[in-house]
Design a protein around this motif. Structure first.
Motif, PDB file in Angstrom:
ATOM      1  N   PHE A   8       0.779  -1.083   0.023  1.00  0.00           N
ATOM      2  CA  PHE A   8      -0.005   0.035  -0.032  1.00  0.00           C
ATOM      3  C   PHE A   8       0.680   1.293  -0.065  1.00  0.00           C
ATOM      4  CE2 PHE A   8      -2.252   3.430   2.419  1.00  0.00           C
ATOM      5  CZ  PHE A   8      -3.052   3.538   1.548  1.00  0.00           C
ATOM      6  N   PHE A   9       1.902   1.174   0.891  1.00  0.00           N
ATOM      7  CA  PHE A   9       2.901   2.181   0.899  1.00  0.00           C
ATOM      8  C   PHE A   9       3.621   2.753  -0.454  1.00  0.00           C
ATOM      9  CE2 PHE A   9       1.923   2.406   5.506  1.00  0.00           C
ATOM     10  CZ  PHE A   9       1.634   3.667   5.802  1.00  0.00           C
ATOM     11  N   SER A  10       3.892   1.626  -0.966  1.00  0.00           N
ATOM     12  CA  SER A  10       4.702   1.527  -2.156  1.00  0.00           C
ATOM     13  C   SER A  10       3.907   1.978  -3.355  1.00  0.00           C
ATOM     14  CB  SER A  10       5.533   0.295  -2.391  1.00  0.00           C
ATOM     15  OG  SER A  10       4.337  -0.621  -3.003  1.00  0.00           O
ATOM     16  N   GLY A  15       2.924   6.551  -6.693  1.00  0.00           N
ATOM     17  CA  GLY A  15       1.898   7.649  -7.247  1.00  0.00           C
ATOM     18  C   GLY A  15       2.425   9.038  -7.113  1.00  0.00           C
ATOM     19  N   THR A  16       2.839   9.219  -5.958  1.00  0.00           N
ATOM     20  CA  THR A  16       3.334  10.749  -5.599  1.00  0.00           C
ATOM     21  C   THR A  16       4.786  11.125  -6.481  1.00  0.00           C
ATOM     22  OG1 THR A  16       2.660  10.571  -3.200  1.00  0.00           O
ATOM     23  CG2 THR A  16       4.288  12.129  -3.802  1.00  0.00           C
ATOM     24  N   GLY A  17       5.381  10.015  -6.672  1.00  0.00           N
ATOM     25  CA  GLY A  17       6.584  10.428  -7.683  1.00  0.00           C
ATOM     26  C   GLY A  17       6.190  10.458  -9.167  1.00  0.00           C
ATOM     27  N   GLU A  18       5.045   9.864  -9.452  1.00  0.00           N
ATOM     28  CA  GLU A  18       4.461  10.011 -10.991  1.00  0.00           C
ATOM     29  C   GLU A  18       3.769  11.308 -10.981  1.00  0.00           C
ATOM     30  OE1 GLU A  18       2.151   7.015 -12.061  1.00  0.00           O
ATOM     31  OE2 GLU A  18       3.850   5.419 -12.083  1.00  0.00           O
ATOM     32  N   GLN A  19       3.347  11.802  -9.742  1.00  0.00           N
ATOM     33  CA  GLN A  19       2.586  13.222  -9.649  1.00  0.00           C
ATOM     34  C   GLN A  19       3.552  14.318  -9.975  1.00  0.00           C
ATOM     35  OE1 GLN A  19       0.581  13.695  -6.036  1.00  0.00           O
ATOM     36  NE2 GLN A  19      -0.803  15.419  -6.632  1.00  0.00           N
TER      37      GLN A  19
END
Length: 123
Positions: A8-10, A15-19
């Motif tokens: 879940f955390f990965s 997703g944050t890195g892609e954002q």
């Protein structure tokens, strides 16, 4: 249990890195003022970056410490090596006392600066 939490955390961190790599984030960061940008960074990708640095700091410190202590001169090889007057343990004690004084205080200050900026903006 633990594997589900880690997946879940990965998923969230990827997703944050892609954002962060999108054009919208680039345009948004150009519009924001410094306190807003620091608070936004701290609440999104900065959290994961800070956690990565914290996780890597202990192995790097221990590896450096062991490397310096292992490279100490022995009494049997002093004729072949350029041994300084201070031993490796004394040199490492000096380095660790410097790291644990002003460097640690600097990193603690830098980590809390975005949080302080966010709290200052909310007032």
């Amino acid at each position: 249990g633990f594997n589900a939490v880690m997946s879940f955390f990965s998923k969230i961190s990827s997703g944050t890195g892609e954002q962060i790599l999108t054009r919208q984030m680039f345009r948004l960061s150009q519009i924001m003022h410094l306190p807003e940008a620091l608070a936004f960074h701290y609440a999104h990708a900065g959290y994961y970056l800070t956690q990565a640095f914290i996780s890597l700091s202990m192995p790097v410190t221990i590896s450096t410490w062991l490397l310096v202590l292992a490279s100490d001169c022995e009494d049997t090889f002093q004729a072949f090596m350029n041994c300084p007057a201070a031993s490796a343990s004394q040199a490492m004690a000096i380095v660790l006392s410097a790291w644990c004084s002003w460097v640690l205080a600097f990193f603690l200050f830098v980590q809390t600066l975005p949080l302080v900026a966010q709290m200052w903006m909310e007032m």
